[in-house]
Design an enzyme around this catalytic site. Sequence first.
Site, PDB file in Angstrom:
ATOM      1  N   TYR A  73       0.816  -1.223   0.000  1.00 25.77           N
ATOM      2  CA  TYR A  73       0.000   0.000   0.000  1.00 25.77           C
ATOM      3  C   TYR A  73       0.848   1.270   0.000  1.00 25.77           C
ATOM      4  O   TYR A  73       0.304   2.377  -0.094  1.00 25.77           O
ATOM      5  CB  TYR A  73      -0.915   0.033   1.231  1.00 25.77           C
ATOM      6  CG  TYR A  73      -1.890  -1.105   1.315  1.00 25.77           C
ATOM      7  CD1 TYR A  73      -3.011  -1.158   0.495  1.00 25.77           C
ATOM      8  CD2 TYR A  73      -1.698  -2.145   2.219  1.00 25.77           C
ATOM      9  CE1 TYR A  73      -3.924  -2.206   0.573  1.00 25.77           C
ATOM     10  CE2 TYR A  73      -2.605  -3.206   2.310  1.00 25.77           C
ATOM     11  CZ  TYR A  73      -3.707  -3.222   1.479  1.00 25.77           C
ATOM     12  OH  TYR A  73      -4.593  -4.260   1.556  1.00 25.77           O
ATOM     13  N   HIS A  83      -4.170   6.657  -1.083  1.00 20.06           N
ATOM     14  CA  HIS A  83      -4.772   6.587   0.250  1.00 20.06           C
ATOM     15  C   HIS A  83      -3.719   6.684   1.354  1.00 20.06           C
ATOM     16  O   HIS A  83      -4.062   6.876   2.522  1.00 20.06           O
ATOM     17  CB  HIS A  83      -5.528   5.262   0.374  1.00 20.06           C
ATOM     18  CG  HIS A  83      -6.860   5.356   1.050  1.00 20.06           C
ATOM     19  ND1 HIS A  83      -7.577   6.534   1.202  1.00 20.06           N
ATOM     20  CD2 HIS A  83      -7.641   4.395   1.627  1.00 20.06           C
ATOM     21  CE1 HIS A  83      -8.714   6.285   1.826  1.00 20.06           C
ATOM     22  NE2 HIS A  83      -8.770   4.999   2.107  1.00 20.06           N
ATOM     23  N   TYR A  86      -5.831  -1.161   9.633  1.00 19.93           N
ATOM     24  CA  TYR A  86      -6.206  -0.672   8.311  1.00 19.93           C
ATOM     25  C   TYR A  86      -6.967   0.636   8.462  1.00 19.93           C
ATOM     26  O   TYR A  86      -7.445   0.997   9.539  1.00 19.93           O
ATOM     27  CB  TYR A  86      -7.012  -1.724   7.548  1.00 19.93           C
ATOM     28  CG  TYR A  86      -6.137  -2.858   7.067  1.00 19.93           C
ATOM     29  CD1 TYR A  86      -5.277  -2.665   5.989  1.00 19.93           C
ATOM     30  CD2 TYR A  86      -6.130  -4.085   7.714  1.00 19.93           C
ATOM     31  CE1 TYR A  86      -4.440  -3.684   5.553  1.00 19.93           C
ATOM     32  CE2 TYR A  86      -5.302  -5.111   7.295  1.00 19.93           C
ATOM     33  CZ  TYR A  86      -4.460  -4.903   6.208  1.00 19.93           C
ATOM     34  OH  TYR A  86      -3.621  -5.910   5.789  1.00 19.93           O
ATOM     35  N   ASN A 124      -9.858   1.836   7.817  1.00 18.21           N
ATOM     36  CA  ASN A 124     -11.208   1.935   8.378  1.00 18.21           C
ATOM     37  C   ASN A 124     -11.266   1.617   9.868  1.00 18.21           C
ATOM     38  O   ASN A 124     -12.332   1.673  10.473  1.00 18.21           O
ATOM     39  CB  ASN A 124     -12.185   1.037   7.607  1.00 18.21           C
ATOM     40  CG  ASN A 124     -11.826  -0.432   7.676  1.00 18.21           C
ATOM     41  OD1 ASN A 124     -10.706  -0.785   8.048  1.00 18.21           O
ATOM     42  ND2 ASN A 124     -12.762  -1.289   7.324  1.00 18.21           N
ATOM     43  N   ASP A 181      -5.799  11.864   2.739  1.00 16.61           N
ATOM     44  CA  ASP A 181      -6.147  12.152   1.345  1.00 16.61           C
ATOM     45  C   ASP A 181      -7.574  12.666   1.260  1.00 16.61           C
ATOM     46  O   ASP A 181      -8.421  12.306   2.073  1.00 16.61           O
ATOM     47  CB  ASP A 181      -5.983  10.887   0.490  1.00 16.61           C
ATOM     48  CG  ASP A 181      -6.833   9.728   1.000  1.00 16.61           C
ATOM     49  OD1 ASP A 181      -6.652   9.319   2.170  1.00 16.61           O
ATOM     50  OD2 ASP A 181      -7.690   9.228   0.249  1.00 16.61           O
ATOM     51  N   ASN A 197     -13.079   6.716   5.200  1.00 19.19           N
ATOM     52  CA  ASN A 197     -13.232   5.699   6.235  1.00 19.19           C
ATOM     53  C   ASN A 197     -12.326   5.921   7.440  1.00 19.19           C
ATOM     54  O   ASN A 197     -12.684   5.566   8.570  1.00 19.19           O
ATOM     55  CB  ASN A 197     -12.985   4.313   5.646  1.00 19.19           C
ATOM     56  CG  ASN A 197     -14.116   3.851   4.756  1.00 19.19           C
ATOM     57  OD1 ASN A 197     -15.265   4.235   4.953  1.00 19.19           O
ATOM     58  ND2 ASN A 197     -13.804   3.040   3.767  1.00 19.19           N
TER      59      ASN A 197
END
Length: 202
Positions: free
Chosen positions: A25, A30, A81, A83, A108, A129
């Site tokens: 990632y 994000h 993560y 969320n 972001d 999220n």
Amino acid sequence: MAASAGADENAPWLVAGLGNPGPEYAGNRHNVGFMVADLLAARLGGRFKRAARARAQVVEGRLGVPGVSSTRVVVAKPLSYMNLSGGPVTALRDFYKVPLERVVAVHDELDIDYGVLRLKLGGGDNGHNGLKSMTKAMGPAYHRVRFGIGRPPGRMQVADFVLKDFSSSERKELDYFVDRAADAVEALVTQGLERAQGSYNS
């Protein structure tokens, strides 16, 4: 009025760069919050270490001019993560005894053009999220440094867009924009929201 009005003047600021953990990632749109957090850690002259009582990595230090306007800061990257960001950030806030008005989320933002910054206190989550999780855990009255990534092209789904790396053309300016976002965080914690907005709400 400075952003820290009403806060314990000895309390640190907690700057949470939002993103998803893991190398797959790292370059995603994000994860720009992590990118800003990494740069702030470098400015503090420290390395991230695992927090004692939270699923997060932290660096502690001072931002600003030493002896003049330096401010104690904890820079964090949640290891959950996106969320689930609210749990680690809340645990860090409690551990370091940070007033909510000294918590900053760097994230972001789809509804702002690429590279444009907006600083604000409170507000909605706009479908983000990470913010949704933080607001559920703590309430909305924390600061946000919003890093514009623009809207997805054509019919691309939002989830696909934010989980893709910045494009080759975007990467040409990415270091500059990340540097500017780190400057904005530093201005926020040392000078207050209004002055930071005047300088960086482009």
